[in-house]
Design an enzyme around this catalytic site. Structure first.
Site, short mmCIF file in Angstrom:
data_model
loop_
_atom_site.label_atom_id
_atom_site.label_comp_id
_atom_site.label_asym_id
_atom_site.label_seq_id
_atom_site.Cartn_x
_atom_site.Cartn_y
_atom_site.Cartn_z
N MET A 28 -31.47 27.22 17.52
CA MET A 28 -32.88 27.10 18.02
C MET A 28 -33.67 26.55 16.50
O MET A 28 -33.52 26.99 15.52
CB MET A 28 -33.33 28.61 18.19
CG MET A 28 -34.71 28.74 17.98
SD MET A 28 -35.68 28.08 19.53
CE MET A 28 -35.21 29.23 20.69
N GLN A 103 -25.42 23.45 12.51
CA GLN A 103 -25.20 22.57 13.84
C GLN A 103 -25.64 20.87 13.29
O GLN A 103 -26.43 20.77 12.51
CB GLN A 103 -26.15 22.61 14.93
CG GLN A 103 -26.01 21.73 16.16
CD GLN A 103 -27.32 21.98 17.22
OE1 GLN A 103 -28.26 21.49 16.95
NE2 GLN A 103 -26.77 22.43 18.21
N GLU A 168 -27.31 18.23 25.79
CA GLU A 168 -28.90 18.14 25.84
C GLU A 168 -29.53 17.00 25.93
O GLU A 168 -30.42 16.54 25.58
CB GLU A 168 -29.58 19.05 24.82
CG GLU A 168 -28.96 20.54 24.78
CD GLU A 168 -28.54 21.31 25.71
OE1 GLU A 168 -27.41 21.29 26.15
OE2 GLU A 168 -29.55 22.12 26.32
N TYR A 170 -28.70 14.37 23.28
CA TYR A 170 -28.74 13.71 22.11
C TYR A 170 -27.88 12.66 22.21
O TYR A 170 -27.04 12.29 23.06
CB TYR A 170 -28.85 14.86 21.00
CG TYR A 170 -29.86 15.85 21.20
CD1 TYR A 170 -30.98 15.34 20.61
CD2 TYR A 170 -29.77 17.09 21.22
CE1 TYR A 170 -32.12 16.15 20.84
CE2 TYR A 170 -30.76 17.97 21.39
CZ TYR A 170 -32.30 17.59 21.12
OH TYR A 170 -33.18 18.26 21.05
N ARG A 218 -20.42 21.46 21.08
CA ARG A 218 -21.29 21.81 22.33
C ARG A 218 -21.29 20.54 23.35
O ARG A 218 -21.69 19.66 23.03
CB ARG A 218 -22.79 22.11 21.75
CG ARG A 218 -23.51 22.56 22.84
CD ARG A 218 -24.33 23.61 22.46
NE ARG A 218 -25.51 24.02 23.76
CZ ARG A 218 -26.82 24.06 23.38
NH1 ARG A 218 -26.99 24.05 21.99
NH2 ARG A 218 -27.66 24.26 24.24
N HIS A 256 -32.66 16.79 28.09
CA HIS A 256 -33.85 17.37 27.98
C HIS A 256 -34.83 16.51 28.81
O HIS A 256 -35.71 16.98 29.49
CB HIS A 256 -34.34 17.06 26.34
CG HIS A 256 -34.10 18.08 25.44
ND1 HIS A 256 -33.94 19.27 25.79
CD2 HIS A 256 -33.60 18.12 24.29
CE1 HIS A 256 -33.53 20.22 24.62
NE2 HIS A 256 -33.43 19.17 23.74
N ARG A 292 -29.98 31.71 29.65
CA ARG A 292 -30.63 32.62 30.60
C ARG A 292 -29.55 34.07 30.59
O ARG A 292 -29.23 34.67 31.42
CB ARG A 292 -30.78 32.33 31.91
CG ARG A 292 -32.01 31.49 31.78
CD ARG A 292 -33.33 32.43 31.70
NE ARG A 292 -33.78 33.22 32.70
CZ ARG A 292 -33.90 34.50 32.85
NH1 ARG A 292 -33.66 35.12 31.46
NH2 ARG A 292 -34.31 35.13 33.76
N ARG A 315 -32.71 32.67 22.29
CA ARG A 315 -34.20 33.46 22.34
C ARG A 315 -33.92 34.82 22.29
O ARG A 315 -34.82 35.59 21.99
CB ARG A 315 -34.89 32.81 23.65
CG ARG A 315 -35.19 31.40 23.55
CD ARG A 315 -35.70 30.88 24.68
NE ARG A 315 -34.83 31.11 25.72
CZ ARG A 315 -35.02 30.75 27.09
NH1 ARG A 315 -36.24 30.40 27.65
NH2 ARG A 315 -34.05 30.91 27.89
N GLN A 343 -43.31 30.67 25.31
CA GLN A 343 -44.52 30.46 24.78
C GLN A 343 -44.76 30.43 23.25
O GLN A 343 -45.53 29.53 22.93
CB GLN A 343 -45.37 31.42 25.28
CG GLN A 343 -45.93 31.46 26.87
CD GLN A 343 -46.78 32.43 27.16
OE1 GLN A 343 -47.80 32.50 26.67
NE2 GLN A 343 -46.42 32.73 28.40
N ALA A 661 -51.09 36.76 26.10
CA ALA A 661 -50.18 37.72 25.41
C ALA A 661 -49.58 37.39 24.33
O ALA A 661 -49.55 38.45 23.30
CB ALA A 661 -48.91 38.01 26.60
#
Ligand code: NAP
Length: 675
Positions: A28, A103, A168, A170, A218, A256, A292, A315, A343, A661
């Protein structure tokens, strides 16, 4: 005690080294990578995750040369001087018996700068600064060497390995597919030539670092774009990089620029582990499932079912660095589960702000936002149990204060309890569970169904007012017509809604309410794949199929007064998913609207059609739902101040205009750290 997650917690022997469990913290980009002065903060960030039990962390991407930068003056690994500065990071992880790999990422045409180099001059649809320059044959060869040199430097810095970023969209992806590689030299023209770039990178990296170093690759298992790799090519590449010396193959899903969501909340949990499961029998090295995966149950199930050897989560370890320890100690109900909102993590990254976490504002700020035990325990009242009140009560009690939480409704959660009713936002219930459980452990006294007055709060040392918001009622003539309801009435099921609906106000809540009115909650993975056109990559290149939409349950008009496109203000990385979902459901999106009146005929509007022109229309709808923003509820503030109590107003009660939030939880946590 037998482990509740035996597969997840089982060590993995890689030959020269052993991972203590199956949890990888995926890459990340936090923004702390880009300047050497932030490395102590990066060390604290990774150190805390290692302390929390993560087996192997992956840093944000480091470019092997400046043409591969993500951003101007972004993270690079090109000199011994730079490498030596990273010792603080690797030491912080090793101190807690964790492992960490760097990475290596060449952004190719995704670089946000004018010096980018790529496979060809084909422009990225999502990146400014025009077309990239195509690398010469020699330059490609030099870039391969640059990867190897960076890997050698990562070893010098004390890293346990490198991850070669081949997914992704790249540079490596760009070299691999006809979509972006139109070269005619030895690096293009045929699938075999296109594969040469990653295979040579792995080969030269392995030669540079020796055998006792982790080389993770990856790999894009599902490109989700046109002219992508075929499944046979993906398998061939996996076998070739294995032969060239990779230790682990990680999964990447979607470029992406793909227009299929891959990580937002509405993507079902573990939605892509089946693709990793499809690759696993084709190779002998361990494979990692990703995307996820946010609970120990889901992770355990993926490994136990044989789909993967390891799981990657990024995340979920921002939201809770102690995920692994809590799972191991059978305290999964204490995990601050990632709700995939993006967010404060990815939405920040994409605007070049430091990544943190909406539900854990300490992420990336470990050295400055410190919640240490208090030396002077106080009696503190928190009024209102929405996200702000819950965060304040939890963190204040965690520091040792005695906390009473008052909530007028019969249950805690506030706006999050509404959000969790929206199809695809069910995850929000996890945050309510997390705070509730921590408050229980910390001994917070929760008074539900209690609308408290200032007098009853007079005995507390401090009062935190987190009384939230109420829906704004716009002054449209006829707004009191029986067809008009508020979004709260709709989501709480207190108002019947007809087959034709006008949603007035197209902010986050207008979009959410439209989805609520159109879709069933809890859709199956098969249905989700059909709706977004995701299929087996062995059937269609890149796993792209034609979308199959269920007929919408209602006809919805979504309206705003502004003349900008609807949904412009939604999250950077999630807004497009909401816009696409409503578009696919045939929602009529109207901008530049003036609300003239509401009567038995419906909603009378005037719509701007040009600079000086407009048309009047009657939207003959059965129901009109108001999503026109909020007003702060602050009735308690003045009477409390009159009593001379120290009062702290947070969340929507403080600022309703930005009811948000992320701000509410951050404000509550910072207050808790201060009191
Ligand atoms: P909002 O974003 O402020 O949107 C309110 C909408 O109502 C706007 O479209 C505004 O646009 C319109 N409006 C405001 N005053 C009006 C009036 N007097 N008469 C008619 N229309 C009026 O508020 P929200 O939708 O309630 O969302 C609040 C916050 O919740 C968001 O900012 C976000 O932080 C959070 N949230 C986000 C999401 C998400 O990103 N998916 C979902 C839910 C909530 P016009 O003035 O152009 O008509």
């Amino acid at each position: 005690m037998t482990s509740p997650y035996p597969h997840l917690l089982e060590p993995l022997d890689l030959g020269h080294t052993t991972l203590r469990n199956r949890v990888i913290m995926g890459s990340m980009h936090t923004g702390l990578e880009d300047r050497a002065k932030h490395l102590p903060e990066l060390a604290a960030y990774f150190g805390e995750r290692a302390k929390g039990g993560v087996a192997l962390s992956v840093t944000g991407g480091y470019a092997p040369n400046w043409h591969g930068w993500l951003l101007p003056f972004g993270s690079l690994m090109t000199s011994a001087r730079l490498a030596d500065k990273h010792r603080i990071v690797t030491d912080a992880v090793h101190e807690h018996d964790g492992k960490i790999v760097m990475q290596l990422l060449h952004a190719g045409r995704y670089g946000y700068h004018p010096f980018k180099r790529a496979a060809s001059t084909k422009k990225s649809p999502i990146t400014p600064f025009g077309s990239p320059k195509a690398m010469s044959t020699k330059e490609v060869d030099r870039t391969v060497d640059d990867f190897a040199a960076s890997a050698r430097l990562a070893r010098r810095a004390g890293y346990d390995g490198v991850e070669i970023m081949g997914s992704e969209g790249y540079l490596i992806n760009q070299m691999l597919t006809a979509r972006t590689n139109d070269r005619t030299d030895r690096w293009g023209g045929s699938a075999e030539n296109r594969m040469r770039f990653p295979v040579e990178i792995v080969d030269r990296v392995r030669q540079a670092v020796g055998d006792d170093f982790i080389v993770m690759y990856r790999m894009s298992l599902l490109d989700l774009v046109d002219d992508a790799q075929s499944w046979d090519e993906t398998v061939e590449l996996a076998q070739k990089v294995e032969a060239a010396g990779v230790s682990i193959i990680n999964t990447g899903i979607g470029w992406h620029e793909a227009r299929i969501p891959t990580i937002v909340t509405s993507v079902p949990r573990g939605a892509f582990s089946w693709v990793t499961g499809k690759l696993r029998p084709e190779v002998s090295v361990p494979v990692v499932a990703s995307n996820r995966i946010n609970t120990p149950e889901v992770a355990e199930q993926i490994i136990a079912s044989g789909e993967a050897d390891l799981v990657s989560m990024a995340r979920p370890l921002l939201s809770d660095p102690y995920f692994v320890t809590k799972a191991a100690e059978d305290r999964a109900d204490e995990i601050n589960t990632c709700i995939a909102c993006n967010q404060a993590c990815l939405d920040h990254t994409f605007v070049n702000k430091r990544a943190t976490c909406m539900i854990n504002p300490r992420a990336g700020h470990e050295t400055t936002l410190v919640l240490s035990p208090t030396r002077t325990a106080k009696r503190i009242a928190v009024v209102g149990a929405g996200p702000a009140g819950l965060a304040a009560a939890t963190e204040l009690s965690g520091r040792g204060h005695t906390v009473d939480l008052f909530e007028a409704l019969p249950e805690v959660g506030g706006q999050f309890r509404l959000a969790m009713q929206i199809p695809g936002k069910e995850e929000f219930k996890e945050t309510i569970r997390y705070y509730s459980r921590r408050m229980e452990i910390n001994g917070v006294t929760v008074h539900l169904g209690t609308r408290v007055g200032a007098d009853e709060l007079a005995g507390f040392d401090e009062v935190v007012v987190a009384t939230g918001v109420e829906p704004r009622l716009p002054s449209i003539p006829g707004v009191d017509h029986p067809s008009v309801v508020t979004y709260q009435d709709v989501i709480r099921g207190r108002a019947p809604v007809g087959r034709t609906v006008a949603v007035v106000g197209a902010g986050g809540i207008g979009f959410d309410v439209s989805e609520f009115l159109l879709h069933e909650p809890d859709e199956s993975l098969d249905h989700w794949n059909e709706r977004w056109g995701v299929t087996d990559p062995a059937l269609e290149r890149g796993g792209l199929a034609t979308k199959v939409q269920a007929p919408p349950r209602r006809e919805v008009f979504l309206l705003q007064r502004k003349s900008t496109e609807l949904g412009k203000g939604l999250g950077k990385t999630s807004g497009w998913v909401h816009r696409q979902t409503l578009k696919d459901s045939g929602v009529h999106m109207l901008k530049g609207v003036t609300y003239d009146r509401i009567d038995d005929a419906g909603l009378h509007v005037t719509i701007a059609t040009g600079k000086d022109s407009s048309e009047s229309r009657v939207l003959e709808v059965e129901t009109i739902v108001l999503c026109t923003g909020q007003e702060s509820v602050r009735d308690l503030v003045e009477p409390l101040e009159a009593l001379g109590r120290p009062v702290h107003v947070i969340g929507g009660a403080d600022v309703a205009a930005e009811l948000d939030a992320k701000r509410a939880i951050k404000q509550a946590t910072e207050l808790a750290a201060r009191l």
